[in-house]
Write an enzyme that holds these catalytic residues in place. Structure first.
Site, short mmCIF file in Angstrom:
data_model
loop_
_atom_site.label_atom_id
_atom_site.label_comp_id
_atom_site.label_asym_id
_atom_site.label_seq_id
_atom_site.Cartn_x
_atom_site.Cartn_y
_atom_site.Cartn_z
CG ASN A 10 52.68 -3.68 11.74
OD1 ASN A 10 53.44 -4.16 12.57
ND2 ASN A 10 53.08 -2.83 10.80
CD1 TRP A 11 49.50 -5.66 17.25
CD2 TRP A 11 50.46 -6.77 18.94
NE1 TRP A 11 48.55 -6.50 17.77
CE2 TRP A 11 49.11 -7.20 18.82
CE3 TRP A 11 51.25 -7.34 19.94
CZ2 TRP A 11 48.56 -8.16 19.66
CZ3 TRP A 11 50.70 -8.30 20.78
CH2 TRP A 11 49.37 -8.70 20.64
CE LYS A 12 52.95 0.46 12.18
NZ LYS A 12 52.79 1.77 11.58
CG HIS A 96 55.59 -1.68 7.38
ND1 HIS A 96 55.97 -0.42 7.78
CD2 HIS A 96 54.26 -1.77 7.63
CE1 HIS A 96 54.90 0.22 8.26
NE2 HIS A 96 53.86 -0.58 8.19
CD GLU A 98 56.21 2.14 10.50
OE1 GLU A 98 56.32 1.11 11.18
OE2 GLU A 98 55.18 2.85 10.48
CD GLU A 168 50.57 -0.65 5.55
OE1 GLU A 168 49.73 -0.70 6.45
OE2 GLU A 168 51.79 -0.76 5.76
N GLY A 174 50.04 6.27 10.41
CA GLY A 174 50.26 6.90 11.71
C GLY A 174 50.02 8.39 11.72
CB SER A 214 45.20 6.69 9.58
OG SER A 214 46.45 7.28 9.87
N GLY A 235 47.73 -0.51 12.22
CA GLY A 235 48.81 -0.25 13.18
C GLY A 235 48.24 0.21 14.51
N GLY A 236 48.20 1.52 14.72
CA GLY A 236 47.78 2.11 15.99
C GLY A 236 46.52 1.51 16.59
P1 PGA Z 1 48.64 2.92 11.27
O1 PGA Z 1 49.76 1.94 10.68
O2 PGA Z 1 47.34 2.15 11.25
O3 PGA Z 1 49.08 3.24 12.65
O4 PGA Z 1 48.57 4.12 10.36
C1 PGA Z 1 49.48 1.09 9.61
C2 PGA Z 1 50.71 0.30 9.22
O5 PGA Z 1 51.81 0.86 9.21
O6 PGA Z 1 50.63 -0.90 8.93
#
Ligand code: PGA
Length: 253
Positions: A10-12, A96, A98, A168, A174, A214, A235-236
């Site tokens: 997930n590149w956000k 998600h 966010e 999640e 993050g 993470s 994500g990251g």
């Molecule tokens: P993260 O994000 O790996 O940067 O913690 C995961 C996500 O929100 O899908």
């Protein structure tokens, strides 16, 4: 029959088109020949189409980070399921944390998006997870239960059988603070049991449940050995070809 492991990036809100293409070129090299793990990436909307072109002939699937439930019309700033289908999007990430935290997504709006995705032949990665406050307040499991019931409302077996659920925990996203494999497994098991109660054993045994929060090349293996963890939403660590590929190649570690 075993569940095929599924790692999604997930590149956000990261990567210009140029940066996105660079990353995809790197992924194609690093992930060549990978067959025993399904892989998908979710670039931001501006990069979806060029990335789709770049992915032609590759086994990496394309995912969107969201979609809107209406077919078309006066909905400024939104993207329809048909627009995503047209460019070969296979998955849509929905619900998600966010989106829930910053953009007013609720169980009900997630449910509408899931229905729209299904009606247009898009597979869903449905995200759920508790906040730190909810975990510390001892209500993590009831939150997960509410999110599942609300998000899957009125959805039949046909709609959910190809769905992916991503657990999640919000406190792990993050933050560098991953859930321990045991903490994650406990919730994954709970999700599977709940799916069995809502649907059937066939459905609950077939659905893949990803862990997200993470995830790194260092902790993926410990998560993947758990019986009910079938993959990861990253994500990251998905923003770099080498680290994402190491996660996908967790079996080689
Ligand atoms: P993260 O994000 O790996 O940067 O913690 C995961 C996500 O929100 O899908």
């Amino acid at each position: 029959m075993g569940r095929l492991p599924f790692i999604a990036g997930n590149w956000k809100m990261n990567k210009t088109v140029e940066e996105a293409i660079d990353l995809v070129k790197g992924l194609k090299v690093h992930l060549k020949g990978i067959e025993d793990v399904e892989v998908a990436i979710a670039p931001p909307f501006t990069a979806l189409y060029p990335v789709a072109q770049e992915l032609k002939g590759s086994s990496i699937h394309l995912a969107s980070q969201n979609l809107f439930w209406e077919g078309k019309g006066a909905f400024t700033g939104e993207i329809s399921p048909a627009m995503l289908k047209e460019i070969n999007c296979r998955y849509a990430i929905i619900g998600h944390s966010e989106r829930r935290q910053y953009f007013g997504e609720t169980d009900e709006t997630a449910n509408r998006r899931i229905k729209a995705a299904f009606n247009h032949g898009l597979k869903v990665i449905f995200c759920i997870g508790e906040t730190l406050q909810e975990r510390e307040g001892g209500i993590a499991f009831s939150v997960i239960e509410r999110q599942l019931e609300g998000g899957l409302k009125e959805l039949g077996e046909k709609a959910v059988e190809e769905m992916v659920v991503a657990y999640e925990p919000v406190w792990a996203i993050g933050t560098g603070k991953t859930a321990t494999p045991e903490q994650a497994e406990e919730v994954h098991q709970f999700i599977r049991q709940k799916l069995e109660r809502l649907y059937s054993k066939r459905i609950s045994e077939g659905i893949r449940i990803q862990y997200g929060g993470s995830v790194t090349p260092e902790n993926i293996k410990g998560l993947m050995v758990q019986a009910n963890i079938d993959g990861a939403l990253v994500g990251g660590a998905s923003l770099n070809a080498e680290s994402f590929s190491r996660i996908v190649r967790f079996k080689e570690m």
